[in-house]
Scaffold this motif. Sequence first.
Motif, PDB file in Angstrom:
ATOM      1  N   ARG A 276     -69.424  47.084 -61.171  1.00  0.00           N
ATOM      2  CA  ARG A 276     -68.298  47.454 -62.037  1.00  0.00           C
ATOM      3  C   ARG A 276     -67.237  48.206 -61.235  1.00  0.00           C
ATOM      4  O   ARG A 276     -66.063  48.232 -61.606  1.00  0.00           O
TER       5      ARG A 276
ATOM      6  N   ALA B   3     -64.908  45.560 -60.103  1.00  0.00           N
ATOM      7  CA  ALA B   3     -64.462  44.606 -61.117  1.00  0.00           C
ATOM      8  C   ALA B   3     -62.938  44.500 -61.124  1.00  0.00           C
ATOM      9  O   ALA B   3     -62.234  45.506 -61.017  1.00  0.00           O
TER      10      ALA B   3
ATOM     11  N   PHE C 135     -65.297  44.848 -66.296  1.00  0.00           N
ATOM     12  CA  PHE C 135     -65.746  46.224 -66.135  1.00  0.00           C
ATOM     13  C   PHE C 135     -66.607  46.648 -67.322  1.00  0.00           C
ATOM     14  O   PHE C 135     -67.647  47.295 -67.156  1.00  0.00           O
TER      15      PHE C 135
ATOM     16  N   SER D 169     -70.455  47.619 -67.240  1.00  0.00           N
ATOM     17  CA  SER D 169     -70.800  48.971 -67.685  1.00  0.00           C
ATOM     18  C   SER D 169     -72.039  48.950 -68.568  1.00  0.00           C
ATOM     19  O   SER D 169     -72.875  49.861 -68.507  1.00  0.00           O
TER      20      SER D 169
END
Length: 417
Positions: free
Chosen positions: A110, A113, A119, A123
Amino acid sequence: MTTSAFGSAELSTAAVGPSSHPGRHRVLILAAIVLTGLTMRVAVTSVGAVLTDLQRGLHASSSVAGIITTLPVIAFAGIGFLGPRLAHRFGEHRLVTAALLAATTGLVFRAVAGSVWLFAVLSMLALTGGAIANVLMPSLVKKHFPDRIGTMTAVYTTALAIGMTASAGLTAPLAELGGQSWRFGIGSWALLTAVAVLPWLPTLAGDRPQPETLPDRVPLNWLLRSKLAWALTLMFATQSFQAYIAFGWFTDFFRSHQVDATRAGLLLAFYAALSIPVSMAIPALAVRGQRRIVVGLAAVTVVSYLGMLVAPVGGAWLWMLLGGVGSGMFPLSLTMIGLRSRELATTAALSAFVQGIGYLLAGTGPLLVGLLLGITGSWTWPLVLLILAVLGSAATGWYAGRDEYVDDQLHRPSTAG
């Protein structure tokens, strides 16, 4: 509500006591619990520390940023419900190890990303470790340290508090170290989750996944008629409700009273840091009785909110001190999950039930505060809401402090006929 709605919390009920482990193995488990505790909130608080830079870097609107900050609630509730069933199928140690590996992967990817939605997806992966650890830690403590439930709960909740405080305070400096890169700041915590995997590895061979036909199992819907289970759930929910509001809105509260940004941030950091000594003390004290602790914690928290109402600036440090002490209701509720259940299967089910439902309810807190501020333009009603939450936590905590066990209140469907 049916079993399929909640899932099934199935876990071996054969507790492994101290005599079953050599001293070296218990030290290894202790190290695993401490390191895992340190990781349980880094995926959450590291984002908040650099949220403005993250929004700018991913071109995310405030509404999208709001969705990102709500993801922990979704992960902790949704993944939490699945934890005991997966542990039953694959083994607790294997599941924690896999979850930490998933968290490490999510934290790394992430950070690189290219879009806000990627993202967000990564997450959820990064939050897996904390979500699984949330529900399995009480049963792991009860399994490996049945004679030290209070002490070991203090150990992992203190580690959680230290990790939470460190990731909130160090992510921005790490970002500066990485050339003003928020990506480096949040990605750095993958190293900690990767290290946390190591002490679990020697335990994997001893995992014995249970057959689906295991008779001693506790589907979560068996808890629906347990008053004690609901009392613990509401105690946990109302405490977490306050915590989400505190971390989401208290800086704004002080800013709205003309406190500068630096001081407002320090006040919130002080509030968060208090969870470290509080987490050390409360679980160990809880094994001697919970009701007096519930009343004491509720009382100082009410004083904190009343103080914020009548003297928000002049007594700010005192109100944050009292509120930070009052946050001890969180480790107390986690300790009581182990104390109010006899069998490991019940502990696992109760942990998933309490935290799954509790986090969903708690997630409404910041939304309600935002709604009340929008309607009234004043902090009076949000603070009244917080006081009502404290009273709810005190009432349900008082009930949950009875010398009873959830095992005796399970609704087991009749197999006759």
